[in-house]
Write a protein that holds these residues in place. Structure first.
Motif, mmCIF file in Angstrom:
data_model
loop_
_atom_site.group_PDB
_atom_site.id
_atom_site.type_symbol
_atom_site.label_atom_id
_atom_site.label_comp_id
_atom_site.label_asym_id
_atom_site.label_seq_id
_atom_site.Cartn_x
_atom_site.Cartn_y
_atom_site.Cartn_z
ATOM 1 N N PHE A 185 29.588 34.796 59.961
ATOM 2 C CA PHE A 185 30.423 34.875 58.774
ATOM 3 C C PHE A 185 30.786 36.511 58.479
ATOM 4 C CE2 PHE A 185 29.789 30.766 57.622
ATOM 5 C CZ PHE A 185 30.167 30.299 56.654
ATOM 6 N N ARG A 186 31.815 36.472 58.070
ATOM 7 C CA ARG A 186 32.146 38.063 57.704
ATOM 8 C C ARG A 186 32.265 38.168 56.070
ATOM 9 N NH1 ARG A 186 31.684 42.491 60.331
ATOM 10 N NH2 ARG A 186 33.644 43.354 59.867
ATOM 11 N N ARG A 187 32.213 39.471 55.644
ATOM 12 C CA ARG A 187 32.454 39.958 53.955
ATOM 13 C C ARG A 187 33.539 40.602 54.011
ATOM 14 N NH1 ARG A 187 31.468 43.110 50.155
ATOM 15 N NH2 ARG A 187 31.063 44.981 51.184
ATOM 16 N N SER A 188 34.083 39.926 52.720
ATOM 17 C CA SER A 188 35.111 40.896 51.995
ATOM 18 C C SER A 188 35.114 40.558 50.635
ATOM 19 C CB SER A 188 36.745 40.163 52.563
ATOM 20 O OG SER A 188 37.884 40.828 51.860
ATOM 21 N N ALA A 189 34.797 41.744 49.977
ATOM 22 C CA ALA A 189 34.648 41.985 48.519
ATOM 23 C C ALA A 189 33.487 40.889 48.306
ATOM 24 C CB ALA A 189 35.841 41.388 47.935
ATOM 25 N N ASN A 190 33.572 39.822 47.419
ATOM 26 C CA ASN A 190 32.465 39.039 47.170
ATOM 27 C C ASN A 190 32.689 37.709 47.896
ATOM 28 O OD1 ASN A 190 34.153 37.743 45.550
ATOM 29 N ND2 ASN A 190 33.498 38.408 43.755
ATOM 30 N N ILE A 191 33.497 37.654 49.145
ATOM 31 C CA ILE A 191 33.612 36.495 49.661
ATOM 32 C C ILE A 191 33.162 36.773 51.104
ATOM 33 C CG2 ILE A 191 35.487 34.942 51.035
ATOM 34 C CD1 ILE A 191 35.419 34.683 47.699
ATOM 35 N N ALA A 192 32.361 35.351 51.635
ATOM 36 C CA ALA A 192 31.873 35.295 52.905
ATOM 37 C C ALA A 192 32.906 34.468 53.300
ATOM 38 C CB ALA A 192 30.421 35.062 53.005
ATOM 39 N N TYR A 193 33.168 34.588 54.879
ATOM 40 C CA TYR A 193 34.045 33.518 55.554
ATOM 41 C C TYR A 193 33.916 33.519 56.971
ATOM 42 C CZ TYR A 193 36.935 37.736 57.285
ATOM 43 O OH TYR A 193 37.306 38.916 57.679
ATOM 44 N N MET A 216 38.700 46.959 44.403
ATOM 45 C CA MET A 216 37.994 45.586 44.589
ATOM 46 C C MET A 216 37.268 45.672 45.753
ATOM 47 S SD MET A 216 37.958 43.697 41.690
ATOM 48 C CE MET A 216 37.984 42.117 42.080
ATOM 49 N N MET A 217 37.889 46.061 46.701
ATOM 50 C CA MET A 217 37.645 45.699 48.097
ATOM 51 C C MET A 217 36.135 46.548 48.560
ATOM 52 S SD MET A 217 39.314 46.511 51.845
ATOM 53 C CE MET A 217 39.027 48.293 51.834
ATOM 54 N N VAL A 218 36.071 47.693 47.731
ATOM 55 C CA VAL A 218 34.985 48.639 47.898
ATOM 56 C C VAL A 218 33.820 48.307 46.920
ATOM 57 C CG1 VAL A 218 34.158 50.964 47.757
ATOM 58 C CG2 VAL A 218 36.366 50.260 48.600
ATOM 59 N N GLU A 219 33.961 48.048 45.552
ATOM 60 C CA GLU A 219 32.995 47.892 44.779
ATOM 61 C C GLU A 219 32.767 46.584 44.289
ATOM 62 O OE1 GLU A 219 34.313 50.097 41.309
ATOM 63 O OE2 GLU A 219 35.885 48.869 40.955
ATOM 64 N N ASP A 220 33.493 45.478 44.594
ATOM 65 C CA ASP A 220 33.134 44.138 44.290
ATOM 66 C C ASP A 220 32.296 43.676 45.281
ATOM 67 O OD1 ASP A 220 33.016 41.764 42.720
ATOM 68 O OD2 ASP A 220 35.114 41.194 43.352
ATOM 69 N N SER A 221 30.715 43.900 45.073
ATOM 70 C CA SER A 221 29.899 43.477 46.145
ATOM 71 C C SER A 221 28.436 43.498 45.400
ATOM 72 C CB SER A 221 29.772 44.715 47.207
ATOM 73 O OG SER A 221 28.621 44.374 48.028
ATOM 74 N N PHE A 222 27.873 42.269 45.630
ATOM 75 C CA PHE A 222 26.456 42.089 45.113
ATOM 76 C C PHE A 222 25.465 42.266 46.278
ATOM 77 C CE2 PHE A 222 29.008 39.953 42.127
ATOM 78 C CZ PHE A 222 28.386 39.855 40.972
ATOM 79 N N VAL A 223 26.004 42.926 47.401
ATOM 80 C CA VAL A 223 25.176 43.028 48.494
ATOM 81 C C VAL A 223 24.914 44.687 48.723
ATOM 82 C CG1 VAL A 223 25.656 41.127 49.627
ATOM 83 C CG2 VAL A 223 26.760 42.881 50.405
ATOM 84 N N ASP A 224 24.163 45.085 49.602
ATOM 85 C CA ASP A 224 23.597 46.624 49.819
ATOM 86 C C ASP A 224 24.871 47.206 50.731
ATOM 87 O OD1 ASP A 224 22.427 48.886 49.833
ATOM 88 O OD2 ASP A 224 20.695 48.298 51.190
ATOM 89 N N THR A 225 25.737 47.406 49.940
ATOM 90 C CA THR A 225 26.966 48.132 50.652
ATOM 91 C C THR A 225 27.179 49.738 50.280
ATOM 92 O OG1 THR A 225 28.154 46.227 50.019
ATOM 93 C CG2 THR A 225 29.719 47.745 50.625
ATOM 94 N N MET A 270 32.630 43.442 38.364
ATOM 95 C CA MET A 270 32.482 42.455 39.410
ATOM 96 C C MET A 270 32.965 41.019 38.838
ATOM 97 S SD MET A 270 29.803 44.019 41.836
ATOM 98 C CE MET A 270 28.492 44.186 40.705
ATOM 99 N N THR A 271 33.395 40.197 39.840
ATOM 100 C CA THR A 271 33.712 39.026 39.623
ATOM 101 C C THR A 271 32.388 38.087 39.451
ATOM 102 O OG1 THR A 271 35.762 39.091 40.734
ATOM 103 C CG2 THR A 271 35.202 36.907 40.299
ATOM 104 N N GLN A 272 32.466 37.145 38.495
ATOM 105 C CA GLN A 272 31.199 36.353 38.213
ATOM 106 C C GLN A 272 31.549 34.935 38.444
ATOM 107 O OE1 GLN A 272 28.478 37.624 37.184
ATOM 108 N NE2 GLN A 272 29.287 39.622 37.060
ATOM 109 N N HIS A 273 30.466 34.326 39.322
ATOM 110 C CA HIS A 273 30.603 32.950 39.743
ATOM 111 C C HIS A 273 29.134 32.486 39.705
ATOM 112 C CE1 HIS A 273 34.662 33.218 41.446
ATOM 113 N NE2 HIS A 273 34.454 34.533 41.780
#
Length: 250
Positions: free
Chosen positions: A51-59, A135-144, A1-4
């Motif tokens: 906000f909405r979530r897409s991968a590890n982005i909230a927008y 990436m859309m499915v698994e790049d998540s740090f929340v309870d998905t 997963m992407t790190q920030h």
């Protein structure tokens, strides 16, 4: 997963682009990254704030001249299906939805591609590769979770799982106060099932059984045919300038 960096969320603003919902409009979004141990808590707060979530982005929309996008959530505990929605539930009573970790599969991607080509061939997601889907499915740090829907089999009563071909998939976040439907897709050839409606109805049932009051549907845009279906699930609340307000249909 992407790190920030995760200590303090930073918010960014996109450049204007063509609005996918209303003609002659430009859209802009404000966004931040959902990463680290605090991501689930932040996702709750941001989703409750529109906000909405897409991968590890909230927008969320941040358009300069338009406020047409309205966040919608169904009041699951009060919801009662309409006559038409009851018929949809009956038509799909042979389906079983099974909860899995947020892991992609080739079978999911094949169904995803069929759905996009039939329903959104000219949309922004139409060119997504198998890696983009993963990436859309698994790049998540929340309870998905991924919910896979298949036909009920002879052993489904014991196993709790369906059998046979994959009919529909929902990517869903579990929040403190509800379920957020991040993205869902289904077999476009089975139009008679009204699978889009069924997936929402099934999430309302799941939220109620879990004791969670809300199902978050994302944005409703008055005047957009793409978004018209969301208003059919009553009662619901809309996020207005003063906070969440119960929507009163015309």
């Amino acid at each position: 997963m992407t790190q920030h960096p995760t200590k303090t969320p930073q918010f960014f603003l996109t450049s204007p682009s063509v609005c996918p919902y209303l003609p002659d409009q430009q859209e802009r979004k404000v966004f931040t990254h959902l990463v680290g141990d605090r991501a689930p808590e932040l996702n709750d707060l941001l989703t409750q704030g529109g906000f909405r979530r897409s991968a590890n982005i909230a927008y969320r929309p941040a358009c300069e001249t338009c406020r047409a996008c309205v966040s919608v959530r169904i009041l699951a505990e009060e919801f009662a299906p309409s006559k038409n929605q009851k018929r949809v539930l009956k038509r799909n009573s042979d389906l079983v939805g099974t909860l899995y970790p947020a892991e992609p599969s080739s079978e999911q991607y094949d169904l995803f591609r069929d759905y996009l080509l039939a329903r959104h061939a000219h949309g922004g997601m139409a060119e997504m590769s198998v890696l983009d889907y993963a990436m859309m499915v698994e790049d998540s740090f929340v309870d998905t979770r991924v919910i896979e829907y298949r036909r009920r089999g002879p052993d489904s009563f014991l196993t709790g799982e369906g059998e046979g071909e994959l009919v529909a998939v929902a990517l869903t976040d579990e929040m403190s106060d509800g379920l957020s439907m991040v993205y869902s897709f289904y077999d476009p050839k089975q139009e008679d099932r009204s699978l889009g409606t069924y997936l929402i109805l099934d999430h309302v049932r799941r939220a109620r059984e879990a004791g969670k009051p809300h199902v978050y549907l994302g944005y409703w845009v008055k005047g957009s045919r793409k978004m018209a279906y969301k208003i059919r699930f009553q009662p619901q609340e809309h996020l207005m300038p003063a906070g969440w307000e119960r929507y009163q249909p015309d």
